[in-house]
Design a protein around this motif. Structure first.
Motif, short mmCIF file in Angstrom:
data_model
loop_
_atom_site.label_atom_id
_atom_site.label_comp_id
_atom_site.label_asym_id
_atom_site.label_seq_id
_atom_site.Cartn_x
_atom_site.Cartn_y
_atom_site.Cartn_z
N HIS A 275 1.01 -1.13 0.00
CA HIS A 275 -0.16 -0.22 -0.21
C HIS A 275 0.86 1.16 -0.08
O HIS A 275 0.23 2.18 -0.73
N LYS A 276 2.10 1.08 0.79
CA LYS A 276 3.20 2.65 0.93
C LYS A 276 3.41 2.64 -0.75
O LYS A 276 3.97 3.87 -1.15
N ALA A 277 3.60 1.47 -1.35
CA ALA A 277 4.71 1.42 -2.36
C ALA A 277 3.30 2.35 -3.65
O ALA A 277 3.79 3.36 -4.00
N LEU A 278 1.81 1.90 -3.06
CA LEU A 278 1.16 2.75 -4.19
C LEU A 278 0.96 4.43 -3.88
O LEU A 278 0.88 5.13 -4.88
N ASP A 279 0.76 4.56 -2.45
CA ASP A 279 0.89 5.52 -2.33
C ASP A 279 2.55 6.35 -3.13
O ASP A 279 1.85 7.86 -2.70
N SER A 280 3.00 5.49 -3.25
CA SER A 280 4.84 6.48 -4.03
C SER A 280 4.26 6.65 -5.09
O SER A 280 5.00 6.88 -5.23
N ASP A 281 3.53 6.01 -5.62
CA ASP A 281 3.04 5.88 -7.44
C ASP A 281 4.65 5.13 -7.52
O ASP A 281 5.04 4.90 -8.53
N ASP A 282 4.78 3.53 -7.17
CA ASP A 282 5.84 3.08 -7.35
C ASP A 282 5.50 1.83 -7.66
O ASP A 282 5.47 0.52 -6.82
N VAL A 283 4.87 1.70 -8.93
CA VAL A 283 4.37 0.00 -8.98
C VAL A 283 5.98 -1.05 -9.90
O VAL A 283 4.74 -2.12 -9.69
N ALA A 306 -5.77 1.37 -4.57
CA ALA A 306 -5.35 1.79 -5.90
C ALA A 306 -6.50 2.61 -6.47
O ALA A 306 -6.31 4.28 -6.56
N VAL A 307 -7.15 2.20 -6.87
CA VAL A 307 -8.85 2.36 -6.70
C VAL A 307 -9.05 4.41 -6.14
O VAL A 307 -9.92 4.56 -6.03
N SER A 308 -9.22 3.38 -4.82
CA SER A 308 -9.78 4.55 -3.70
C SER A 308 -8.87 5.34 -3.96
O SER A 308 -9.33 6.79 -3.94
N TYR A 309 -7.48 5.71 -3.11
CA TYR A 309 -6.42 6.31 -3.33
C TYR A 309 -5.15 6.83 -3.76
O TYR A 309 -4.51 8.09 -3.37
N CYS A 310 -5.19 6.55 -5.29
CA CYS A 310 -4.03 6.60 -6.23
C CYS A 310 -4.28 7.53 -7.26
O CYS A 310 -5.69 7.68 -7.66
N ASP A 311 -3.60 7.96 -7.79
CA ASP A 311 -3.86 8.77 -9.47
C ASP A 311 -4.13 7.65 -9.86
O ASP A 311 -3.76 6.57 -10.23
N GLN A 312 -5.28 8.14 -11.45
CA GLN A 312 -5.78 7.33 -12.02
C GLN A 312 -4.57 6.90 -12.81
O GLN A 312 -4.80 5.41 -13.64
N LYS A 313 -3.56 7.23 -13.34
CA LYS A 313 -1.97 5.97 -14.03
C LYS A 313 -1.99 5.28 -13.05
O LYS A 313 -1.54 4.40 -13.98
N ILE A 314 -1.97 5.79 -11.97
CA ILE A 314 -1.36 4.13 -11.38
C ILE A 314 -3.12 3.32 -11.22
O ILE A 314 -1.69 1.79 -11.18
N VAL A 315 -3.66 3.48 -11.12
CA VAL A 315 -4.47 2.40 -11.34
C VAL A 315 -4.44 1.90 -12.94
O VAL A 315 -4.40 0.24 -12.71
#
Length: 579
Positions: A275-283, A306-315
């Motif tokens: 989850h922290k990696a997703l928060d950092s936009d680090d796929v 990701a759908v709840s809290y991340c940028d659409q690009k990360i999703v």
């Protein structure tokens, strides 16, 4: 609909009951005189209230001396009235020498006035009406209801948010009688609302130090199935800690507390790292963590997160891994599409639908994705009009996308694709696709943008107008390399057209007809002889009538799959220009 008007006081307008004969006619008792004076005062106050209320609604007699900018709109105010009614405004106006001016009036920004929270344009007008008139207006339907047909509107998100905004205004602007009123209103929502819709109430209670409401909210959340991740992401640290403490205490005392094994602790740690990696936009880090552990994206509910809290690009990148089940349910029974409907981001919804996310899945309490989206959408936002060529209304677009997908599923497959007279030659085919995408971007900019994002066609979509051929050839390339480059562009643009036909069938139908029958003649109405120009204008008017008939036909099918109104605006404008 929630009505914010307090019951009026019971006032008796009775005739004087003690009248006796005197030496000079009649002698009215003192109690009757007092009652008459009281009635006169009430009538005078009502008239004063009505007159002051006109200052807010009659622009012809606007003697305001200041402006408050709220959600991009300006609200004229009279500082003498606000200063007399609110100590907050009195202090604000005393220290407002450095504020800017608008048309000779001092200008304030709501975002700069508020230390926390939000007060929207409509809520601010209702609040001002109370300060001016002393009367509480009912909440406007267009901002305190949702667009869900079966909702009683007694605890949907728009009703709650409107009451929360008025509570922020009452507390921050220091109007204690309204604070008391809206405390009762918000407490009525606590047990009725879905737990996720109750979060705004909890936040206003926390920031405004409304202890009683906060306690009720904390206990309600503790009893709910809201997961720990949501608690930590959406609630203040202190509140999240209190909720967890209550849940721990509510466990059966006779049941021994289970101690987490080392393996369970390690598993939870890995999930938090993902989850922290997703928060950092680090796929890439997410992929590495998945490789080093035996945890999957589904076990970590990474796509839900990701759908709840991340940028659409990360999703989109997480979806591109093809390692997650798009129809998986989390601990609360929500699919990823349910979460996307709560977020109301069209590009995320389209990305999920293109990965075969089911639009028919229901939550435990019987809500579909489109139902969730409707319960979160105000009529004001849903019905907001956009001009031709501007970004489409996202609130309406999300609902339309989901409804179209339901219709597509009920039809048992994709909408049939109309044929086009496209030459076999690769360059001619690419030219046709580029022109088609260019007109899609011109007539339906938001819809075209979404289709291109899903198709990864942004790098090939720089067409700015008709016949905007983007073919870029390197003369040093071999014929096979040139063909390969053309095929790659054609595939990307073809996928864009395919996405458009799937998610925006009526837009595509209009474009297909235009490209097949009328392009390029109608693009250049001013070219040709006078006779040819007359023929072109006549055909253009016929095309406009065809589109208008399509609008009428769509309305007969319960407004589902309606052709965007911006096309009619565009055709009217162009017809007017060349008539």
């Amino acid at each position: 609909m929630a009505n914010y008007s307090e019951p009026s006081s019971s006032i008796s307008f009775t005739s004087p009951s003690h009248i006796s004969n005197g030496s000079n006619g009649y002698n009215i008792s003192s109690s009757s005189i007092t009652e008459a004076r009281s009635n006169l005062e009430i009538i005078s106050l009502n008239k004063l209230s009505s007159n002051l209320g006109k200052l807010l609604i009659e622009s012809d007699s606007n003697y305001s001396d200041a402006v408050v900018m709220v959600e991009g709109s300006h609200v004229c105010i009279h500082r003498c009235i606000l200063a007399a009614r609110s100590k907050f405004f009195c202090d604000l106006f005393e220290g407002s020498k450095d504020c800017g001016e608008k048309d000779g009036k001092i200008k304030y920004k709501m975002s700069e006035i508020l230390p926390f929270g939000n007060v929207g344009y409509d809520a601010f007008l209702v609040f001002l009406n109370y300060l001016y008139t002393g009367k509480m207006k009912s909440a406007p339907l267009e901002v305190s209801n949702c667009v869900h047909e079966g909702c009683p509107h007694d605890a949907c998100r728009p009703a709650i948010v409107f009451a929360v905004e008025l509570m922020y205004a009452s507390v921050i602007f220091q109007v204690p009688e309204l604070v008391s009123l809206f405390q009762r209103r918000l407490l009525n929502f606590v047990d009725k609302a879905l737990v996720e819709d109750m979060i705004p109430i909890l936040l206003v209670a926390f920031h405004c130090e409304l202890t009683h409401i906060l306690t009720q909210c904390v206990h309600r959340v503790a009893r709910s199935d809201l997961d720990d991740v949501s608690l930590e992401k959406e609630l203040p640290v202190e509140v999240s800690r209190d909720v967890k403490s209550l849940r721990y205490k509510s466990q059966d005392e006779n049941k021994p507390v289970s101690v987490k094994s080392e393996e369970q602790a390690l598993r939870e740690k890995r999930i938090k790292q993902i989850h922290k990696a997703l928060d950092s936009d680090d796929v890439e880090l997410v992929k590495l963590l998945l490789t080093e552990s035996n945890i999957t994206l589904d076990e970590a509910n990474a796509l839900h997160y990701a759908v709840s809290y991340c940028d659409q690009k990360i999703v989109k990148e997480v979806l591109g891994l093809d390692l997650a089940d798009v129809n998986r349910r989390n601990s609360r029974g929500y699919t990823v599409l349910h979460i996307a409907a709560m977020r109301k981001e069209p590009s995320i919804i389209v990305s999920l639908l293109s990965k075969q996310a089911s639009v028919l899945e229901m939550t435990r309490d019987g809500q579909s994705a489109v139902g969730i989206c409707k319960r979160l959408t105000r009529p004001k936002d849903y019905n907001m009009k956009t001009e031709h060529g501007q970004e489409a209304n996202k609130d309406r677009l999300c609902i339309d996308l989901l409804e179209r997908e339901i219709m597509r599923n009920s039809m048992g497959g994709d909408v049939p694709v109309s044929s086009s007279a496209i030459a076999d030659d690769l360059q001619m085919k690419l030219l046709h696709l580029e022109n088609r995408v260019a007109f899609a971007r011109l007539l339906f900019p938001t819809e075209a943008k979404l289709a291109m994002e899903i198709a990864n066609a942004n790098t090939t979509s720089g067409t700015k107008g008709p016949s905007g051929n983007l073919i870029e050839m390197d003369l040093n390339d071999t014929p096979s390399m040139q063909n390969k480059r053309l095929v790659s562009k054609i595939e990307a643009l073809s996928k864009t057209v395919e996405m458009g036909r799937r998610f925006f069938p009526h837009c595509s139908e209009v474009l297909d007809k235009f490209m097949l029958d009328d392009f390029p003649d109608l693009v250049y109405l001013e070219n040709g002889t006078p006779e040819e120009q007359i023929i072109k204008r006549t055909r253009f008017i016929e095309l406009k009538e065809d589109v208008q008939r399509a609008f009428t036909k769509d309305k007969a099918t319960k407004d589902k799959a309606k052709l965007p109104s911006i096309l009619t605006h565009g055709i009217k404008n162009r017809t007017r220009k060349y008539s």
